[in-house]
Design an enzyme around this catalytic site. Sequence first.
Site, PDB file in Angstrom:
ATOM      1  CB  ILE A 222     -43.061  23.313  25.253  1.00 13.66           C
ATOM      2  CG1 ILE A 222     -42.237  22.700  24.363  1.00 13.66           C
ATOM      3  CG2 ILE A 222     -44.479  23.459  24.603  1.00 13.66           C
ATOM      4  CD1 ILE A 222     -42.496  20.963  24.360  1.00 13.66           C
ATOM      5  CD  GLU A 223     -42.277  30.518  27.629  1.00 10.32           C
ATOM      6  OE1 GLU A 223     -42.601  31.430  27.207  1.00 10.32           O
ATOM      7  OE2 GLU A 223     -41.036  30.605  28.535  1.00 10.32           O
TER       8      GLU A 223
ATOM      9  CB  CYS B  91     -37.878  23.191  32.030  1.00 11.58           C
ATOM     10  SG  CYS B  91     -37.907  24.397  33.238  1.00 11.58           S
TER      11      CYS B  91
ATOM     12  CD  GLU C 296     -33.277  22.100  31.689  1.00  9.90           C
ATOM     13  OE1 GLU C 296     -34.291  22.659  31.103  1.00  9.90           O
ATOM     14  OE2 GLU C 296     -32.452  22.882  32.373  1.00  9.90           O
TER      15      GLU C 296
ATOM     16  CB  CYS D 150     -35.393  25.221  37.081  1.00  7.47           C
ATOM     17  SG  CYS D 150     -36.684  23.753  36.863  1.00  7.47           S
TER      18      CYS D 150
ATOM     19  CB  CYS E  18     -34.768  20.566  35.248  1.00  6.91           C
ATOM     20  SG  CYS E  18     -36.337  21.128  34.299  1.00  6.91           S
TER      21      CYS E  18
HETATM   22  N1  THU Z   1     -36.253  27.018  31.360  1.00  2.93           N
HETATM   23  C1  THU Z   1     -35.929  25.982  30.935  1.00  2.93           C
HETATM   24  O1  THU Z   1     -36.380  25.502  29.752  1.00  2.93           O
HETATM   25  N2  THU Z   1     -35.059  25.070  31.603  1.00  2.93           N
HETATM   26  C2  THU Z   1     -34.646  25.765  33.009  1.00  2.93           C
HETATM   27  O2  THU Z   1     -33.758  24.874  33.794  1.00  2.93           O
HETATM   28  C3  THU Z   1     -34.726  27.024  33.327  1.00  2.93           C
HETATM   29  C4  THU Z   1     -36.036  27.622  32.676  1.00  2.93           C
HETATM   30  C5  THU Z   1     -37.305  27.638  30.775  1.00  2.93           C
HETATM   31  C6  THU Z   1     -38.725  27.864  31.276  1.00  2.93           C
HETATM   32  C7  THU Z   1     -39.258  28.941  30.528  1.00  2.93           C
HETATM   33  O3  THU Z   1     -39.848  28.711  29.560  1.00  2.93           O
HETATM   34  C8  THU Z   1     -38.114  30.042  30.295  1.00  2.93           C
HETATM   35  O4  THU Z   1     -37.013  28.988  30.578  1.00  2.93           O
HETATM   36  C9  THU Z   1     -37.863  31.060  31.241  1.00  2.93           C
HETATM   37  O5  THU Z   1     -38.039  30.659  32.719  1.00  2.93           O
END
Ligand code: THU
Length: 159
Positions: free
Chosen positions: A46-47, A56, A58, A98, A101
């Site tokens: 969710i950005e 993220c 996760e 990442c 997470c």
């Molecule tokens: N993102 C995730 O949802 N999980 C991860 O472990 C790596 C990155 C998302 C964050 C962001 O919304 C998009 O991927 C690009 O980085």
Amino acid sequence: MDHLQDRELIQAALEARERAYAPYSGYLVGAALLAADGTVFQGCNIENASYGAANCAERTAFYKAVSQGERAFSAIAIVGGSREMRQGEVFPDLAYPCGICRQVMREFCGPEFRILVGRSTEDFEEYTLEELLPESFGPVWKHREDSKVKGDGFNSQGE
Ligand code: THU
């Protein structure tokens, strides 16, 4: 968990990914977190216009689960790809979790917690948390002698 259930968890992550809100990166991620009692918590990234506020997939799944009272987990499935990618296609990338997470997983999960990263329900890799986060820094409250610390941490009753 057998292989069929792993595929189902990947499928749940693919479905969660369809709900990702990622208009800035265009990279959609889905996660499905399996609790010890068999409940599945789905999460998506969710950005936000204030980029640093993005969450993220996760962590969305973990925070949903913990906020609903769940703290025991056995596995998480993760899928990610650009917005053009759809369920049923084979994703070109494996979306590894990442660092932040992985640390959130460490707070609630043991070294054998399973992390499935998939390109499709038929094509995924499996790791343990220990493999993806070796020599980690774990929940420090478990080592405190503080008499207020009981059970699995603090809640409103101090338990
Ligand atoms: N993102 C995730 O949802 N999980 C991860 O472990 C790596 C990155 C998302 C964050 C962001 O919304 C998009 O991927 C690009 O980085």
